[in-house]
Design an enzyme around this catalytic site. Structure first.
Site, PDB file in Angstrom:
ATOM      1  N   PHE A   1     -15.551   3.494   7.134  1.00  0.00           N
ATOM      2  CA  PHE A   1     -14.389   3.857   6.837  1.00  0.00           C
ATOM      3  C   PHE A   1     -14.305   3.651   5.313  1.00  0.00           C
ATOM      4  CE2 PHE A   1     -14.451  -1.014   7.635  1.00  0.00           C
ATOM      5  CZ  PHE A   1     -13.923  -1.459   6.568  1.00  0.00           C
TER       6      PHE A   1
ATOM      7  N   ASN B   1      -1.643  -0.276   7.225  1.00  0.00           N
ATOM      8  CA  ASN B   1      -1.162  -1.413   7.583  1.00  0.00           C
ATOM      9  C   ASN B   1      -0.391  -2.268   6.558  1.00  0.00           C
ATOM     10  OD1 ASN B   1      -3.374  -2.065   5.875  1.00  0.00           O
ATOM     11  ND2 ASN B   1      -4.664  -3.101   7.439  1.00  0.00           N
TER      12      ASN B   1
ATOM     13  N   LYS C   1       0.796  -0.987  -0.033  1.00  0.00           N
ATOM     14  CA  LYS C   1      -0.044  -0.048  -0.080  1.00  0.00           C
ATOM     15  C   LYS C   1       0.734   1.350  -0.010  1.00  0.00           C
ATOM     16  CE  LYS C   1      -3.762  -2.420   2.538  1.00  0.00           C
ATOM     17  NZ  LYS C   1      -4.863  -2.236   3.682  1.00  0.00           N
TER      18      LYS C   1
ATOM     19  N   TYR D   1     -12.038  -2.591  -3.288  1.00  0.00           N
ATOM     20  CA  TYR D   1     -12.758  -2.560  -1.992  1.00  0.00           C
ATOM     21  C   TYR D   1     -14.302  -2.688  -2.189  1.00  0.00           C
ATOM     22  CZ  TYR D   1      -8.181  -2.130   0.506  1.00  0.00           C
ATOM     23  OH  TYR D   1      -6.867  -2.396   1.027  1.00  0.00           O
TER      24      TYR D   1
ATOM     25  N   HIS E   1      -1.958  -5.467   1.373  1.00  0.00           N
ATOM     26  CA  HIS E   1      -3.050  -6.014   0.980  1.00  0.00           C
ATOM     27  C   HIS E   1      -3.069  -7.553   0.469  1.00  0.00           C
ATOM     28  CE1 HIS E   1      -6.935  -7.279  -0.610  1.00  0.00           C
ATOM     29  NE2 HIS E   1      -6.186  -7.702  -1.699  1.00  0.00           N
TER      30      HIS E   1
ATOM     31  N   GLU F   1      -9.492  -9.686  -8.118  1.00  0.00           N
ATOM     32  CA  GLU F   1      -8.718  -8.701  -7.876  1.00  0.00           C
ATOM     33  C   GLU F   1      -7.495  -8.625  -8.868  1.00  0.00           C
ATOM     34  OE1 GLU F   1      -7.465  -9.560  -3.629  1.00  0.00           O
ATOM     35  OE2 GLU F   1      -9.378  -8.812  -3.138  1.00  0.00           O
TER      36      GLU F   1
END
Ligand code: RTP
Ligand code: MG
Length: 147
Positions: free
Chosen positions: A57, A112, A9, A49, A115, A126
């Site tokens: 969020f 974080n 990310k 997402y 992914h 994806e």
């Protein structure tokens, strides 16, 4: 052979962790079959997402993931989907164990670092959101029989 979609990310790219992350999956014995550095479009991020659309969020997540370059990858190997999730660690920063990527390098649940696809269906969907078939490089390694 199973394939998964992994992505460093924007925070991981900014912190110079691409090499560290790639190293971990290579050392585990998985095979990199595609990668690229790119800035995701909003449309691509909302599709990626989509399962979180409507959650509180979601906007923050899409804004973050499109805020800078990401390093998108396709990895291949035995049980790569489940094993890479184990190597990544839990989403909640308080539960991400040392030894996992998030446990070793991340403090915040929102920052974080990486992914990973959570199922075979997610992986297929994806991968197609980032790569054409021609961009994936399939090759065999002699070392494979030792893993
Ligand atoms: P990812 O999809 O990014 O690999 O993360 P994940 O599977 O571990 O977690 P997921 O449930 O899919 O959530 C996607 C990302 O949204 C952020 N998130 N925030 N309650 C919250 O504030 C919350 N829950 C999830 C995280 O950054 C997570 O990586
Ligand atoms: Mg997820």
């Amino acid at each position: 052979m199973e394939q998964t979609f992994l992505m460093v990310k924007p925070d991981g790219v900014q912190r110079g962790l691409i090499g560290e992350i790639v190293k971990r999956f290579e050392q585990k014995g998985f095979q990199l079959i595609g990668c690229k550095l790119l800035v995701m479009t909003r449309e691509q991020a909302e599709y990626h997402y989509a399962e979180h659309k409507g959650k509180d969020f979601f906007e923050r997540l899409v804004t973050f993931i499109t805020s800078g370059p990401v390093f998108a990858m396709v990895w291949e190997g035995e049980q790569v989907i489940a094993l890479s999730r184990t190597m990544i660690g839990k989403t909640n920063s308080l539960e991400a164990m040392p030894g996992t990527i998030r446990g070793d390098f991340a403090v915040h649940t929102n920052l974080n670092l990486i992914h990973g696809s959570d199922s075979p269906a997610s992986a297929e969907r994806e991968i197609k959101n980032f790569f054409t078939e021609a961009e994936l490089c399939r090759y065999s390694k002699v070392i494979e029989k030792w893993i």
